[in-house]
Design a protein around this motif. Structure first.
Motif, PDB file in Angstrom:
ATOM      1  N   GLU A 171       1.086  -1.055  -0.154  1.00 41.03           N
ATOM      2  CA  GLU A 171       0.061   0.202  -0.312  1.00 41.03           C
ATOM      3  C   GLU A 171       0.885   1.065   0.133  1.00 41.03           C
ATOM      4  OE1 GLU A 171      -0.266  -2.088   2.702  1.00 41.03           O
ATOM      5  OE2 GLU A 171      -1.398  -3.452   1.835  1.00 41.03           O
ATOM      6  N   ASP A 172       2.123   1.337   0.196  1.00 33.39           N
ATOM      7  CA  ASP A 172       3.147   2.427   0.297  1.00 33.39           C
ATOM      8  C   ASP A 172       3.407   2.462  -1.573  1.00 33.39           C
ATOM      9  OD1 ASP A 172       2.567   2.040   3.298  1.00 33.39           O
ATOM     10  OD2 ASP A 172       3.849   0.531   3.512  1.00 33.39           O
ATOM     11  N   LEU A 173       3.488   4.059  -1.520  1.00 29.38           N
ATOM     12  CA  LEU A 173       4.762   4.225  -2.142  1.00 29.38           C
ATOM     13  C   LEU A 173       5.811   3.496  -2.459  1.00 29.38           C
ATOM     14  CD1 LEU A 173       3.919   7.946  -1.922  1.00 29.38           C
ATOM     15  CD2 LEU A 173       2.286   6.313  -3.178  1.00 29.38           C
ATOM     16  N   VAL A 174       6.125   3.975  -3.936  1.00 31.04           N
ATOM     17  CA  VAL A 174       7.278   3.546  -3.399  1.00 31.04           C
ATOM     18  C   VAL A 174       8.878   4.046  -4.745  1.00 31.04           C
ATOM     19  CG1 VAL A 174       6.880   1.041  -3.276  1.00 31.04           C
ATOM     20  CG2 VAL A 174       7.169   2.178  -6.078  1.00 31.04           C
ATOM     21  N   ARG A 175       9.699   4.026  -4.638  1.00 32.05           N
ATOM     22  CA  ARG A 175      11.320   4.111  -5.615  1.00 32.05           C
ATOM     23  C   ARG A 175      12.085   3.678  -6.014  1.00 32.05           C
ATOM     24  NH1 ARG A 175      12.490  10.057  -7.004  1.00 32.05           N
ATOM     25  NH2 ARG A 175      13.921   9.862  -8.513  1.00 32.05           N
ATOM     26  N   TRP A 176      13.030   3.993  -7.278  1.00 28.67           N
ATOM     27  CA  TRP A 176      14.496   3.450  -7.076  1.00 28.67           C
ATOM     28  C   TRP A 176      15.696   4.220  -6.939  1.00 28.67           C
ATOM     29  CZ3 TRP A 176      14.888  -2.851  -6.415  1.00 28.67           C
ATOM     30  CH2 TRP A 176      13.698  -3.433  -6.493  1.00 28.67           C
ATOM     31  N   TRP A 177      16.392   3.619  -6.720  1.00 29.43           N
ATOM     32  CA  TRP A 177      17.702   4.032  -7.813  1.00 29.43           C
ATOM     33  C   TRP A 177      18.644   3.022  -7.660  1.00 29.43           C
ATOM     34  CZ3 TRP A 177      14.951   5.787  -2.848  1.00 29.43           C
ATOM     35  CH2 TRP A 177      14.254   7.165  -2.500  1.00 29.43           C
ATOM     36  N   PRO A 178      19.295   2.834  -9.027  1.00 35.85           N
ATOM     37  CA  PRO A 178      18.636   4.512  -9.993  1.00 35.85           C
ATOM     38  C   PRO A 178      17.157   3.591 -10.796  1.00 35.85           C
ATOM     39  CG  PRO A 178      20.579   2.557 -10.535  1.00 35.85           C
ATOM     40  CD  PRO A 178      20.352   2.786  -9.095  1.00 35.85           C
ATOM     41  N   ASP A 179      16.939   4.498 -11.124  1.00 35.38           N
ATOM     42  CA  ASP A 179      15.443   4.664 -11.749  1.00 35.38           C
ATOM     43  C   ASP A 179      15.289   3.400 -13.048  1.00 35.38           C
ATOM     44  OD1 ASP A 179      12.776   4.180 -11.388  1.00 35.38           O
ATOM     45  OD2 ASP A 179      12.363   6.263 -12.639  1.00 35.38           O
ATOM     46  N   ASP A 180      16.532   2.782 -13.570  1.00 36.17           N
ATOM     47  CA  ASP A 180      15.905   1.998 -14.416  1.00 36.17           C
ATOM     48  C   ASP A 180      17.736   0.740 -14.330  1.00 36.17           C
ATOM     49  OD1 ASP A 180      16.010   0.862 -17.176  1.00 36.17           O
ATOM     50  OD2 ASP A 180      16.061   2.102 -18.021  1.00 36.17           O
ATOM     51  N   VAL A 181      18.485   0.323 -15.146  1.00 34.80           N
ATOM     52  CA  VAL A 181      19.172  -0.765 -14.980  1.00 34.80           C
ATOM     53  C   VAL A 181      20.682  -0.178 -14.494  1.00 34.80           C
ATOM     54  CG1 VAL A 181      20.679  -2.301 -16.758  1.00 34.80           C
ATOM     55  CG2 VAL A 181      18.864  -2.022 -17.083  1.00 34.80           C
ATOM     56  N   ALA A 182      20.906  -0.359 -13.142  1.00 38.62           N
ATOM     57  CA  ALA A 182      22.109  -0.164 -12.281  1.00 38.62           C
ATOM     58  C   ALA A 182      23.341  -0.654 -13.787  1.00 38.62           C
ATOM     59  CB  ALA A 182      22.461  -0.768 -11.336  1.00 38.62           C
ATOM     60  N   LEU A 183      23.715   0.765 -14.264  1.00 37.85           N
ATOM     61  CA  LEU A 183      24.835   1.110 -14.508  1.00 37.85           C
ATOM     62  C   LEU A 183      26.858   0.712 -14.554  1.00 37.85           C
ATOM     63  CD1 LEU A 183      23.646   3.257 -17.140  1.00 37.85           C
ATOM     64  CD2 LEU A 183      23.726   0.785 -17.498  1.00 37.85           C
ATOM     65  N   ALA A 184      26.907   0.986 -12.924  1.00 36.80           N
ATOM     66  CA  ALA A 184      27.878   1.230 -12.110  1.00 36.80           C
ATOM     67  C   ALA A 184      27.074  -0.238 -11.046  1.00 36.80           C
ATOM     68  CB  ALA A 184      27.974   2.270 -11.877  1.00 36.80           C
ATOM     69  N   PRO A 185      28.786  -0.369 -10.070  1.00 34.80           N
ATOM     70  CA  PRO A 185      28.430  -1.180  -8.680  1.00 34.80           C
ATOM     71  C   PRO A 185      27.148  -0.400  -7.756  1.00 34.80           C
ATOM     72  CG  PRO A 185      30.722  -0.958  -9.466  1.00 34.80           C
ATOM     73  CD  PRO A 185      29.623  -0.189 -10.783  1.00 34.80           C
ATOM     74  N   TYR A 186      26.988  -1.012  -6.722  1.00 35.82           N
ATOM     75  CA  TYR A 186      25.526  -0.296  -5.681  1.00 35.82           C
ATOM     76  C   TYR A 186      25.969   1.067  -5.907  1.00 35.82           C
ATOM     77  CZ  TYR A 186      23.213   1.341  -1.973  1.00 35.82           C
ATOM     78  OH  TYR A 186      22.482   1.591  -0.509  1.00 35.82           O
TER      79      TYR A 186
END
Length: 160
Positions: free
Chosen positions: A107-122
């Motif tokens: 039920e909670d709002l979500v977000r990813w960083w990076p917002d796409d495929v990771a192009l570098a380590p964490y």
């Protein structure tokens, strides 16, 4: 050096996020003075008891998921979350980049960083800065926390 306490708080959060190990998390919560009454209903014998209210303070949880940082922000009560909020607050959260949850997100709002495929380590520095900025903006601009020193921050290894 800046005198803005939010800039200093954001600068503090960046290395904390960058140092997370896989599945570790950071929880940031508004002070109890920012809590709002959330209605809880309990089913009993085929009916419902009268609504019971319990205080819920705004929160953000940030979790490392392999090469990504995943964020959750308390969801609005109107869509199944636990925090009563007005349409202006919901829109402000969406403007900050939070997204309405999908079917498997809860039920909670979500977000990813990076917002796409990771192009570098964490978590490259720019993504750590963006996550810390979004978190600060959530509390400062949407939930009206005036001093970041009032926030509760639970880092990995902190006692529960």
């Amino acid at each position: 050096m800046t005198d803005d306490p939010w800039d200093a708080w954001t600068a503090y959060l960046v290395p904390v996020l960058s140092a997370l190990r896989d599945r570790e998390s950071v929880l940031v919560a508004a002070p109890s003075s920012a809590a709002r009454p959330h209605r809880r209903r309990k089913a009993r014998l085929g009916g419902f008891l009268p609504a019971r209210h319990e205080p819920v303070a705004p929160w953000v949880r940030l979790v490392r998921d392999e090469d990504h940082l995943r964020g959750w922000c308390v969801g609005p009560e109107s869509t199944g979350g636990s925090l009563p909020m007005g349409p202006g607050e919901q829109e402000a959260l969406l403007d900050l980049g939070w997204r309405r949850p999908g079917p498997a997100d809860g039920e909670d709002l979500v977000r990813w960083w990076p917002d796409d495929v990771a192009l570098a380590p964490y978590l490259p520095r720019a993504d750590a800065d963006a996550a810390a900025g979004t978190t600060a903006g959530t509390f400062r601009d949407v939930f009206g926390v005036s001093d970041p020193a009032d926030l509760l921050v639970v880092e990995p290894g902190d006692p529960p």
